[in-house]
Design a protein around this motif. Structure first.
Motif, PDB file in Angstrom:
ATOM      1  N   ARG A  60       0.823  -1.215   0.000  1.00  0.00           N
ATOM      2  CA  ARG A  60       0.000   0.000   0.000  1.00  0.00           C
ATOM      3  C   ARG A  60       0.854   1.260   0.000  1.00  0.00           C
ATOM      4  O   ARG A  60       0.513   2.253  -0.650  1.00  0.00           O
ATOM      5  N   ALA A  61       1.961   1.248   0.721  1.00  0.00           N
ATOM      6  CA  ALA A  61       2.844   2.413   0.723  1.00  0.00           C
ATOM      7  C   ALA A  61       3.402   2.670  -0.675  1.00  0.00           C
ATOM      8  O   ALA A  61       3.500   3.819  -1.121  1.00  0.00           O
ATOM      9  N   CYS A  62       3.755   1.599  -1.383  1.00  0.00           N
ATOM     10  CA  CYS A  62       4.219   1.753  -2.765  1.00  0.00           C
ATOM     11  C   CYS A  62       3.108   2.321  -3.642  1.00  0.00           C
ATOM     12  O   CYS A  62       3.347   3.197  -4.483  1.00  0.00           O
ATOM     13  N   ALA A  63       1.892   1.827  -3.452  1.00  0.00           N
ATOM     14  CA  ALA A  63       0.767   2.306  -4.251  1.00  0.00           C
ATOM     15  C   ALA A  63       0.511   3.790  -4.005  1.00  0.00           C
ATOM     16  O   ALA A  63       0.278   4.556  -4.948  1.00  0.00           O
ATOM     17  N   ARG A  64       0.554   4.214  -2.744  1.00  0.00           N
ATOM     18  CA  ARG A  64       0.324   5.631  -2.445  1.00  0.00           C
ATOM     19  C   ARG A  64       1.437   6.508  -2.998  1.00  0.00           C
ATOM     20  O   ARG A  64       1.199   7.642  -3.421  1.00  0.00           O
ATOM     21  N   SER A  65       2.659   5.988  -3.013  1.00  0.00           N
ATOM     22  CA  SER A  65       3.756   6.736  -3.613  1.00  0.00           C
ATOM     23  C   SER A  65       3.517   6.930  -5.110  1.00  0.00           C
ATOM     24  O   SER A  65       3.763   8.013  -5.658  1.00  0.00           O
ATOM     25  N   CYS A  66       3.013   5.889  -5.766  1.00  0.00           N
ATOM     26  CA  CYS A  66       2.667   6.010  -7.187  1.00  0.00           C
ATOM     27  C   CYS A  66       1.550   7.025  -7.394  1.00  0.00           C
ATOM     28  O   CYS A  66       1.609   7.864  -8.307  1.00  0.00           O
ATOM     29  N   LEU A  67       0.518   6.952  -6.569  1.00  0.00           N
ATOM     30  CA  LEU A  67      -0.597   7.890  -6.687  1.00  0.00           C
ATOM     31  C   LEU A  67      -0.136   9.326  -6.488  1.00  0.00           C
ATOM     32  O   LEU A  67      -0.552  10.237  -7.211  1.00  0.00           O
ATOM     33  N   ASP A  68       0.734   9.526  -5.516  1.00  0.00           N
ATOM     34  CA  ASP A  68       1.248  10.868  -5.257  1.00  0.00           C
ATOM     35  C   ASP A  68       2.032  11.386  -6.462  1.00  0.00           C
ATOM     36  O   ASP A  68       1.933  12.568  -6.819  1.00  0.00           O
ATOM     37  N   ALA A  69       2.793  10.497  -7.104  1.00  0.00           N
ATOM     38  CA  ALA A  69       3.575  10.899  -8.275  1.00  0.00           C
ATOM     39  C   ALA A  69       2.681  11.338  -9.427  1.00  0.00           C
ATOM     40  O   ALA A  69       3.096  12.138 -10.274  1.00  0.00           O
ATOM     41  N   LEU A  70       1.452  10.826  -9.455  1.00  0.00           N
ATOM     42  CA  LEU A  70       0.516  11.179 -10.525  1.00  0.00           C
ATOM     43  C   LEU A  70      -0.453  12.287 -10.113  1.00  0.00           C
ATOM     44  O   LEU A  70      -1.387  12.596 -10.848  1.00  0.00           O
ATOM     45  N   GLY A  71      -0.245  12.858  -8.934  1.00  0.00           N
ATOM     46  CA  GLY A  71      -1.048  13.993  -8.518  1.00  0.00           C
ATOM     47  C   GLY A  71      -2.286  13.675  -7.710  1.00  0.00           C
ATOM     48  O   GLY A  71      -3.141  14.549  -7.514  1.00  0.00           O
ATOM     49  N   TYR A  72      -2.400  12.450  -7.202  1.00  0.00           N
ATOM     50  CA  TYR A  72      -3.567  12.078  -6.408  1.00  0.00           C
ATOM     51  C   TYR A  72      -3.383  12.354  -4.917  1.00  0.00           C
ATOM     52  O   TYR A  72      -4.305  12.144  -4.132  1.00  0.00           O
TER      53      TYR A  72
END
Length: 225
Positions: A60-72
């Motif tokens: 989940r931490a990896c997923a949130r890092s990805c989301l943050d990189a895309l502006g979420y």
């Protein structure tokens, strides 16, 4: 390469390279000690065994890092039907972990309907598991290989099926048995052919293509639908 750091989340260019469209791809080692876990995610595994909790929270931490990189922003990735991640509106993604590593990939839903990834230890699938995972013709192809090559090839085929399952479920909400799809692999790609009708994906015999790479004792597969 695959992620090796337990104190930070890393960008994964090799995983990004498995897709034809822009994605964010991140990974880390398990357990991840250097990241803040989202309270809404932590509560989902509050009563789980330590290993399961570490795997879930790292992914989940990896997923949130990805989301943050895309502006979420720091949006939590909650758990839906059959444990599938619930992504923020406008996003699609996939999470995978294998013992000591976790990774995630996220993209905008205008690029594909769904995506799936999987990571496995390179020779994880033994001969004893083949009857549960593979169709007769797949087992016959594997039987022609020396044992060490056979385990690596079987693990790649299994991983491709896992990636496909993760990608297809958000579309058709179908439980697809491992033996209800057939996989053929090449040097850096694979083809999944359905052996049943799947709602939203077409009739039996429909083919979908994916890609893979191997590094640091692991195999990583990815597919977009």
């Amino acid at each position: 390469m695959v992620p090796i750091s337990a104190d930070r989340i890393e960008d994964l260019p090799a995983l990004r390279g498995l897709f034809d469209f822009p994605v964010a791809a991140c990974g880390c080692a398990i357990p991840l000690t250097g990241a803040r876990h989202h309270p809404a995610e932590a509560v989902l595994v509050a009563g789980a065994a330590e290993r399961r909790r570490d795997e879930f929270l790292a992914g989940r931490a990896c997923a949130r890092s990805c989301l943050d990189a895309l502006g979420y922003g720091d949006a939590p990735v909650l758990r839906g039907e059959r444990g599938m991640p619930i992504w923020p509106q406008g996003a699609i993604g996939s999470i995978s972990h294998s013992g000591t590593i976790a990774m995630a990939v996220v993209a905008a839903n205008v690029t594909a309907r769904s995506i799936g990834i999987d990571v496995e230890q390179r020779r994880a699938v033994t001969d004893e598991l083949q009857d549960l995972l593979f169709r007769t013709e797949e087992r016959e192809r594997l039987a022609l290989l020396p044992q060490d090559e056979r385990r690596a090839a079987a693990t790649l085929m299994f991983s491709a099926k896992e990636a496909f399952y993760k990608a297809q479920f958000p579309i058709g909400r179908a439980f697809v048995d491992y033996r209800e799809v057939a996989v053929e692999t090449s040097e850096s790609g694979f083809a999944v052919t359905t052996c049943i009708d799947i709602e939203g994906l077409g009739r039996s015999g429909t083919r979908f293509d994916g890609r893979w790479f191997a590094a640091d004792g692991h195999v990583v597969t990815a597919i977009a639908l």
